[in-house]
Scaffold this active site. Structure first.
Site, mmCIF file in Angstrom:
data_model
loop_
_atom_site.group_PDB
_atom_site.id
_atom_site.type_symbol
_atom_site.label_atom_id
_atom_site.label_comp_id
_atom_site.label_asym_id
_atom_site.label_seq_id
_atom_site.Cartn_x
_atom_site.Cartn_y
_atom_site.Cartn_z
ATOM 1 N N PHE A 1 0.857 -1.196 0.000
ATOM 2 C CA PHE A 1 0.000 0.000 0.000
ATOM 3 C C PHE A 1 0.893 1.247 0.000
ATOM 4 C CE2 PHE A 1 -2.907 3.127 1.765
ATOM 5 C CZ PHE A 1 -4.107 2.805 1.158
ATOM 6 N N TYR B 1 -10.837 1.121 10.547
ATOM 7 C CA TYR B 1 -12.076 1.423 9.805
ATOM 8 C C TYR B 1 -12.393 0.438 8.694
ATOM 9 C CZ TYR B 1 -8.604 3.797 6.844
ATOM 10 O OH TYR B 1 -7.512 4.086 6.082
ATOM 11 N N LYS B 2 -11.559 -0.594 8.515
ATOM 12 C CA LYS B 2 -11.844 -1.582 7.466
ATOM 13 C C LYS B 2 -12.673 -2.706 8.082
ATOM 14 C CE LYS B 2 -7.942 -0.104 4.747
ATOM 15 N NZ LYS B 2 -6.492 -0.154 4.591
ATOM 16 N N ARG C 1 -12.351 -4.918 -7.302
ATOM 17 C CA ARG C 1 -12.051 -5.496 -5.990
ATOM 18 C C ARG C 1 -13.351 -5.699 -5.198
ATOM 19 N NH1 ARG C 1 -8.356 -2.566 -1.454
ATOM 20 N NH2 ARG C 1 -10.100 -1.113 -1.520
HETATM 21 C C1 LIG Z 1 -5.865 1.056 4.446
HETATM 22 C C2 LIG Z 1 -4.410 0.933 4.624
HETATM 23 C C3 LIG Z 1 -3.689 1.952 5.251
HETATM 24 C C4 LIG Z 1 -4.406 3.200 5.669
HETATM 25 O O1 LIG Z 1 -3.620 4.105 6.313
HETATM 26 P P1 LIG Z 1 -4.290 5.413 6.957
HETATM 27 O O2 LIG Z 1 -3.206 6.013 7.704
HETATM 28 O O3 LIG Z 1 -5.448 4.961 7.771
HETATM 29 O O4 LIG Z 1 -4.803 6.263 5.841
HETATM 30 C C5 LIG Z 1 -2.326 1.759 5.447
HETATM 31 N N1 LIG Z 1 -1.710 0.633 5.038
HETATM 32 C C6 LIG Z 1 -2.390 -0.366 4.411
HETATM 33 C C7 LIG Z 1 -1.674 -1.594 3.991
HETATM 34 C C8 LIG Z 1 -3.753 -0.232 4.183
HETATM 35 O O5 LIG Z 1 -4.423 -1.200 3.570
#
Ligand SMILES: *Cc1c(COP(=O)(O)O)cnc(C)c1O
Length: 426
Positions: free
Chosen positions: A128, A222-223, A385
């Site tokens: 990510f 939040y996921k 997805r």
């Molecule tokens: C969703 C996600 C994030 C989100 O980071 P935020 O700081 O909440 O915006 C970070 N790393 C991964 C691998 C994710 O899937």
């Protein structure tokens, strides 16, 4: 043998987790396949948030730090997360965002390796982006080099120059899952520390941080944890590092005795030092409602966290989705990107298509089937997805979502201009 709508209804009728769906408020008619990006609203959350605001804040005022147990909320929620990720009570705190927590744990891991002569941080090119951005600037600041590899290069990349291996357990784009235990062992064998991002794992797949002997981990609220937009994330540190890992953001909430107001920083002994400043109590309260929706699965398998029961249903849902797509959308140019092998699959299914991936997702959303789109690059095709959250999805939902996909493809309606205009958030 092909699966029919009747079969799906029979599977729902036998599903022991079916009632867990009643914990959520979902709009009528919506099939939500994006709980991997923003979890749905727990029914308990609006009333709990109203209570925190009107009673605890409005009436309790500053007394609520003590009387409403606001002060230890990050640790109390951390103990709930611990049950979902194979950690022990006292090892996790809920605080800050995933990006900020990654900064903190990666800083600690690099500090531990600063005299080792090792200069590389290894991660996946397909990680990510925020993880890579944070690592990039930290490496620059601390005199390390970020080395990005493809997943099949991992074994060869673990040389004696590697200080830290930083991986996301379940890939956000492909849904591919790493073997955390084996990879952590390989990293340790090579003398590196292992930092894991559990953003697509916590509440989605069983995780065993202590059993895997991982060093540091972070994850998202939040996921799959249904904590609400921008919910606090979490951080975990193995107890062998507790008491000596560094916290670069040395704020007063991570002090051993914040209310002594001494002029010098003395870090709290355990993971509590990963708190920085005053915590977002309203957001943490909403996150607790989300965590409770996942922990509600605990009675169904007796395991800590209930992830065994959720995992079994998640795999059944994703297996069914894959089978129905391959059977009913054959000839429409879709390819499966997510691994078929259960041990390598997270709780999502990703499909690729050379043309129209974005527009097909938009056409599905217009039909109340909400998934999302992730753009490809030179190494990776565009992706459709679909996240599967066993807490509120059933087998008939899977059938209906594939039925809508079939119709979008057969009518070619995705070619309409309104489905081809890009929104700011995809
Ligand atoms: C969703 C996600 C994030 C989100 O980071 P935020 O700081 O909440 O915006 C970070 N790393 C991964 C691998 C994710 O899937």
């Amino acid at each position: 043998m092909t699966t029919t709508l009747e079969d799906c209804r029979a599977l729902d009728a036998q599903d022991p987790l079916r009632a867990l769906r009643d914990q959520f408020t979902l709009p009528e008619g919506v099939i939500y396949l994006d709980g991997n990006s923003l979890g749905v609203l727990p029914k308990a959350a609006p009333a709990r948030i109203a209570e925190v605001v009107a009673k605890e804040w409005g009436e309790g005022l500053i007394r609520s730090w003590n009387t409403a147990s606001w002060f230890d909320l990050p640790q109390r929620l951390g103990d709930k997360v611990a049950r979902l990720v194979g950690a022990a009570p006292g090892e996790v705190v809920c605080t800050d965002s995933t990006s900020v927590n990654l900064y903190k744990v990666l800083f600690a891991a690099l500090s531990q390796q600063k005299d080792s002569g090792r200069k590389l941080v290894v991660s996946e090119r397909s990680n990510f982006p925020t993880d890579l951005y944070i690592a990039e600037s930290l490496c620059r600041e601390r005199g390390f080099t970020l080395k990005l590899i493809e997943v099949d290069e991992l074994a060869g990349a673990l040389t004696d120059e590697v200080a830290v291996l930083m991986l996301t357990h379940v890939n956000y784009r492909t849904g591919a899952m790493h073997d955390m235990k084996a990879i952590t062992a390989a990293a340790h064998e090579a003398g590196a520390l292992a930092v894991w991002d559990l953003a697509h794992s916590a509440g989605a797949v069983p995780v065993a941080l202590n059993e895997a002997e991982a060093d540091y981990a972070i994850g998202c609220g939040y996921k799959y944890l249904n904590g609400g937009p921008g919910a606090p994330a979490f951080a975990w540190v193995h107890t062998r590092h507790a008491g000596r890992f560094e916290q670069p953001l040395s704020g007063w909430w991570g002090h051993a005795a914040p209310f002594e107001f001494t002029p010098h920083y003395r870090p709290a002994p355990g993971v509590a030092r990963y708190l920085c400043g005053t915590q977002p109590i309203v957001s943490l309260s909403a996150l607790e409602c989300g965590l409770d929706t996942v922990l509600a699965a605990e009675p169904f398998d007796g395991e800590r966290g209930g992830m065994g029961a959720l995992r079994a249903k998640s795999l059944a849902l994703t297996d069914l989705f894959i089978a129905l797509v391959e059977e009913r959308c054959a000839g429409h140019g879709l390819s499966l990107v997510t691994p078929r092998e259960h041990a390598r699959r997270g709780s999502q299914v990703c499909l690729s298509r050379d043309e129209g991936a974005y527009a097909i997702v938009q056409a599905l959303i217009a039909r109340n089937v909400i998934g999302d789109f992730r753009a490809g690059d030179t190494q990776m095709p565009d992706i459709l997805r679909f996240g599967f959250t066993p807490l509120y999805l059933g087998f008939e939902d899977v059938w209906n979502s594939v039925e809508q996909l079939v119709q979008v493809l057969e009518t070619g309606e995705w070619r309409r201009p309104e489905f081809n205009r890009k929104n700011a958030v995809t």
